[in-house]
Every structure is written in C-alpha cells, then in structure tokens.
Motif scaffolding. Structure first.
Motif, PDB file in Angstrom:
ATOM      1  N   UNK A  60       0.899  -1.347   0.006  1.00 40.32           N
ATOM      2  CA  UNK A  60       0.038   0.086  -0.068  1.00 40.32           C
ATOM      3  C   UNK A  60       0.692   1.217   0.038  1.00 40.32           C
ATOM      4  N   UNK A  61       2.160   1.125   0.287  1.00 41.82           N
ATOM      5  CA  UNK A  61       3.089   2.226   0.364  1.00 41.82           C
ATOM      6  C   UNK A  61       3.865   2.403  -0.819  1.00 41.82           C
ATOM      7  N   UNK A  63       3.130   3.189  -4.070  1.00 37.99           N
ATOM      8  CA  UNK A  63       2.888   4.275  -5.146  1.00 37.99           C
ATOM      9  C   UNK A  63       3.240   5.541  -4.296  1.00 37.99           C
ATOM     10  N   UNK A  64       3.341   5.707  -3.122  1.00 41.52           N
ATOM     11  CA  UNK A  64       4.022   6.930  -2.534  1.00 41.52           C
ATOM     12  C   UNK A  64       5.570   6.726  -2.473  1.00 41.52           C
ATOM     13  N   UNK A  65       6.130   5.456  -2.275  1.00 39.14           N
ATOM     14  CA  UNK A  65       7.633   5.166  -1.786  1.00 39.14           C
ATOM     15  C   UNK A  65       7.909   4.287  -2.902  1.00 39.14           C
ATOM     16  N   UNK A  66       8.047   4.370  -3.984  1.00 43.68           N
ATOM     17  CA  UNK A  66       8.380   3.231  -4.899  1.00 43.68           C
ATOM     18  C   UNK A  66       9.960   2.674  -4.764  1.00 43.68           C
ATOM     19  N   UNK A  67       9.929   1.431  -5.209  1.00 38.83           N
ATOM     20  CA  UNK A  67      11.151   0.851  -5.092  1.00 38.83           C
ATOM     21  C   UNK A  67      12.203   1.170  -6.133  1.00 38.83           C
ATOM     22  N   UNK A  68      13.359   1.266  -6.027  1.00 34.06           N
ATOM     23  CA  UNK A  68      14.455   1.667  -7.154  1.00 34.06           C
ATOM     24  C   UNK A  68      14.126   0.713  -8.315  1.00 34.06           C
ATOM     25  N   UNK A  69      14.481   1.585  -9.564  1.00 25.84           N
ATOM     26  CA  UNK A  69      14.486   0.634 -10.903  1.00 25.84           C
ATOM     27  C   UNK A  69      15.892   0.503 -11.406  1.00 25.84           C
ATOM     28  N   UNK A  70      16.686   1.210 -10.664  1.00 27.71           N
ATOM     29  CA  UNK A  70      18.271   1.059 -11.144  1.00 27.71           C
ATOM     30  C   UNK A  70      18.991  -0.275 -10.795  1.00 27.71           C
ATOM     31  N   UNK A  71      19.324  -0.856 -11.760  1.00 29.38           N
ATOM     32  CA  UNK A  71      19.982  -2.139 -11.683  1.00 29.38           C
ATOM     33  C   UNK A  71      21.566  -1.958 -11.255  1.00 29.38           C
TER      34      UNK A  71
END
Length: 81
Positions: A60-61, A63-71
C-alpha cells in the motif's frame, strides 16, 4: 528509506520489493539469498559487512514510496574482497 534495489548484484536475479529472498548489508548492497549465503559466505564483497534479510515495504506504500528501478551488477563477478 531503503532503495529496495531490483536485483542481485552478483547473479542479476530479479528481487521485487516484496521478495523474501533479498539480502542487504549496512550500505544496502543487495544480493539474493543464494548468492549471499553460498557464493559470498555471508560477507559483502563491497564493504566486508554481513547480510540481513531486506525488510518488505507494504504494498500500500509502494505508490508513494516506490522501489528503485536502477539495476546494479558487479561486472567483475562476485567474490569476497
């Protein structure tokens, strides 16, 4: 707040934000459980510290606190420093 990096630095395995297989060190270097335990024997090749299971951020969090997408991947391979 943790970056929740998307992959293992050693084998490039995907580690989604809710993966119980993700392991991190104190600098948030991220590895899968297999690499952290079998390949690296519990020692981070970047800093020499140990690993702990990465906490799972509640969905639920995200959207507000997305995970990194940088590999991040170690091009020279994984070995204990």
């Amino acid at each position: 707040m943790l970056e929740l990096r998307p992959n293992c630095e050693c084998c490039d395995r995907d580690l989604p934000f809710d993966s119980p297989e993700a392991r991190i060190c104190t600098f948030e270097c991220t590895f899968c459980a297999d690499c952290a335990e079998a390949t690296l024997k519990g020692v981070c090749p970047n800093c020499g510290g140990g690993f702990v299971p990465r906490p799972i951020r509640p969905a639920r969090l995200m959207a507000k606190y997305p995970a990194s997408t940088k590999r991040v991947l170690k091009p020279e391979g994984c070995a204990v420093a």
